[in-house]
Design a protein around this motif. Structure first.
Motif, short mmCIF file in Angstrom:
data_model
loop_
_atom_site.label_atom_id
_atom_site.label_comp_id
_atom_site.label_asym_id
_atom_site.label_seq_id
_atom_site.Cartn_x
_atom_site.Cartn_y
_atom_site.Cartn_z
N SER A 72 0.84 -1.20 0.00
CA SER A 72 0.00 0.00 0.00
C SER A 72 0.88 1.26 0.00
N ALA A 73 0.31 2.37 0.46
CA ALA A 73 1.01 3.67 0.41
C ALA A 73 1.57 4.02 1.78
N THR A 74 2.23 3.08 2.45
CA THR A 74 2.76 3.33 3.79
C THR A 74 3.79 4.45 3.79
N MET A 75 4.78 4.38 2.91
CA MET A 75 5.81 5.41 2.87
C MET A 75 5.27 6.73 2.33
N THR A 76 4.29 6.65 1.44
CA THR A 76 3.66 7.89 0.95
C THR A 76 3.02 8.64 2.11
N TRP A 77 2.29 7.91 2.93
CA TRP A 77 1.65 8.52 4.11
C TRP A 77 2.70 9.09 5.06
N PHE A 83 16.46 8.83 8.52
CA PHE A 83 16.44 10.13 9.21
C PHE A 83 16.30 11.28 8.22
N LEU A 84 17.04 11.21 7.11
CA LEU A 84 16.95 12.27 6.12
C LEU A 84 15.59 12.28 5.42
N ALA A 85 14.95 11.11 5.31
CA ALA A 85 13.69 11.03 4.58
C ALA A 85 12.49 11.45 5.43
N VAL A 86 12.40 10.95 6.65
CA VAL A 86 11.21 11.22 7.47
C VAL A 86 11.55 11.70 8.87
N GLY A 87 12.82 11.96 9.15
CA GLY A 87 13.20 12.53 10.43
C GLY A 87 13.12 11.58 11.61
N ILE A 88 13.09 10.28 11.37
CA ILE A 88 13.04 9.30 12.45
C ILE A 88 14.46 8.83 12.74
N SER A 89 14.89 8.98 13.99
CA SER A 89 16.25 8.63 14.38
C SER A 89 16.24 7.42 15.30
N PHE A 90 17.21 6.54 15.11
CA PHE A 90 17.40 5.36 15.97
C PHE A 90 18.77 5.47 16.66
N TRP A 96 10.22 14.84 -3.02
CA TRP A 96 10.18 14.59 -4.47
C TRP A 96 9.75 13.16 -4.79
N LEU A 97 9.91 12.24 -3.84
CA LEU A 97 9.53 10.85 -4.08
C LEU A 97 8.01 10.67 -4.20
N LEU A 98 7.24 11.65 -3.76
CA LEU A 98 5.78 11.55 -3.89
C LEU A 98 5.34 11.48 -5.34
N ASP A 99 6.19 11.95 -6.24
CA ASP A 99 5.87 11.87 -7.67
C ASP A 99 6.23 10.52 -8.28
N PHE A 100 6.84 9.63 -7.48
CA PHE A 100 7.25 8.32 -7.98
C PHE A 100 6.78 7.25 -6.99
N PRO A 101 5.49 6.96 -6.95
CA PRO A 101 4.97 6.00 -5.96
C PRO A 101 5.56 4.61 -6.09
N TRP A 102 5.98 4.22 -7.28
CA TRP A 102 6.57 2.88 -7.45
C TRP A 102 7.88 2.76 -6.68
N MET A 103 8.63 3.88 -6.57
CA MET A 103 9.87 3.85 -5.81
C MET A 103 9.58 3.70 -4.31
N LEU A 104 8.52 4.33 -3.85
CA LEU A 104 8.16 4.22 -2.44
C LEU A 104 7.72 2.80 -2.10
N ARG A 105 6.96 2.19 -3.00
CA ARG A 105 6.55 0.80 -2.75
C ARG A 105 7.75 -0.13 -2.79
N ALA A 106 8.67 0.11 -3.71
CA ALA A 106 9.89 -0.71 -3.75
C ALA A 106 10.70 -0.54 -2.47
N SER A 107 10.73 0.67 -1.93
CA SER A 107 11.47 0.90 -0.68
C SER A 107 10.82 0.14 0.48
N ILE A 139 5.74 10.20 4.34
CA ILE A 139 6.38 11.39 3.78
C ILE A 139 5.42 12.58 3.79
N ILE A 140 4.12 12.32 3.57
CA ILE A 140 3.14 13.41 3.64
C ILE A 140 3.12 14.00 5.05
N ARG A 141 3.23 13.13 6.06
CA ARG A 141 3.18 13.59 7.45
C ARG A 141 4.48 14.25 7.88
#
Length: 322
Positions: free
Chosen positions: A190-195, A256-263, A207-218, A197-199
């Motif tokens: 589904s659109a887990t990573m899309t959601w 971290f660079l993509a969605v700001g989540i740090s471990f 910029w990845l929002l324009d390429f949903p296939w890349m987000l699904r592959a990720s 990145i929107i948040r």
């Protein structure tokens, strides 16, 4: 039957040798310093909101399962929160410097565990602290150590760091299991990573929002990586193992660079995979001005391939003069 017993003995010996593989004591000193340093970073920058729980009404406190099973954790109040923080910070300094590391290590481990109970008992539970908690509770069981000690090896230290490494790997593996348990295959399809990145997207990921296939592959790549992470425990070649660990760090940097989540605490615990016993802070500071030249000469020496030829004859000693 005799062959089966022999095979079992050999297998048990190999498993024991792997689990108790000796590790240099210098790595213990480095990990104690990293663990203590992160505790200061944790309360000041990484999770400063925990201190705000000193003002939260006790009615909102919903203790974690372990706090319900072990009724020794009081309802966090002002002095419980502040006192836990002060004890944790004060004990981390001598632990970092190797002063009575076992005593202060146990104090830090217990205080940080209470700090996590205070943090996670109000609806938010992080899985990225599991490996770091294991590290804190295993460091006090290890002997006193000094930076750069590569001579003295310890099977007990190897056992402890193996447990931390298992905790690090389990953090990845069971994260994938949780994704399929609660989200099923829809998590990757589904659109887990899309959601996400929107948040909480950044300039590096919007910029990845324009390429949903890349987000699904990720999404598929992320779950595949998490399921295959136990491989690092069984890799014998050190360079290959260090390469896998470097990929782990690169993965977290990308997240971290993509969605700001740090471990960050997880990454501190993951450092026990690395040969930190090679680090000598005094030599590092002394050689810092010459570091670019040293690196350049090291790379040039690796590029220089000696010519293949017949083995040289051993040099003869000079005959004594008459």
């Amino acid at each position: 039957m005799t062959q089966l017993r022999g095979f079992q003995k050999i297998s048990a010996r190999k498993a024991t040798g792997w689990f108790f593989q000796p590790v240099a004591l210098g790595r213990v000193a480095a990990m104690r310093f990293l663990a203590g340093a992160f505790i200061w970073v944790d309360w000041w920058w990484y999770m400063p909101w925990i201190l705000g729980h000193r003002h939260v009404p006790g009615e909102l406190y919903q203790p974690l399962f372990i706090a319900r099973v072990l009724p020794v954790f009081p309802v966090p109040g002002y002095w419980i929160v502040v006192g836990t923080l002060l004890v944790m910070l004060a004990a981390s300094i001598p632990m970092m410097l190797g002063k009575a590391p076992r005593l202060f290590g146990w104090i830090v481990a217990v205080a940080y565990f209470e700090w996590m109970i205070i943090a996670m008992s109000y609806g938010k539970v992080d899985h990225g602290k599991f490996g770091f908690l294991l590290l804190l509770f295993l460091l006090p069981t290890m002997p006193k150590a000094r930076w750069g000690d590569r001579r003295n090896l310890s099977e007990h230290v190897g056992w402890g760091f193996n447990l931390v490494q298992i905790g690090v790997v389990c953090t990845y593996f069971f994260a994938a299991w949780a994704k399929f348990r609660y989200g099923g295959f829809e998590w990757v399809n589904s659109a887990t990573m899309t959601w996400a990145i929107i948040r909480r997207g950044t300039e590096f990921s919007n910029w990845l929002l324009d390429f949903p296939w890349m987000l699904r592959a990720s999404q598929w790549g992320m779950v595949t990586f998490e399921l295959l992470s136990p491989i690092v425990m069984f890799v014998a070649a050190k360079r290959f193992k260090y390469g896998i660990v470097a990929f782990f760090y690169l993965f977290h940097l990308t997240v971290f660079l993509a969605v700001g989540i740090s471990f960050l605490p997880h990454m501190v615990a993951m450092a026990c995979f690395l040969p930190l016993e090679r680090i000598r802070p005094r030599d590092l500071i002394r050689n810092l001005p010459r570091l670019p030249g040293l690196i350049r000469r090291k790379l040039q020496a690796r590029k220089a391939v000696p010519a293949q030829g017949p083995p040289a004859e051993p040099a003869r000693e000079a005959e004594p003069a008459s």
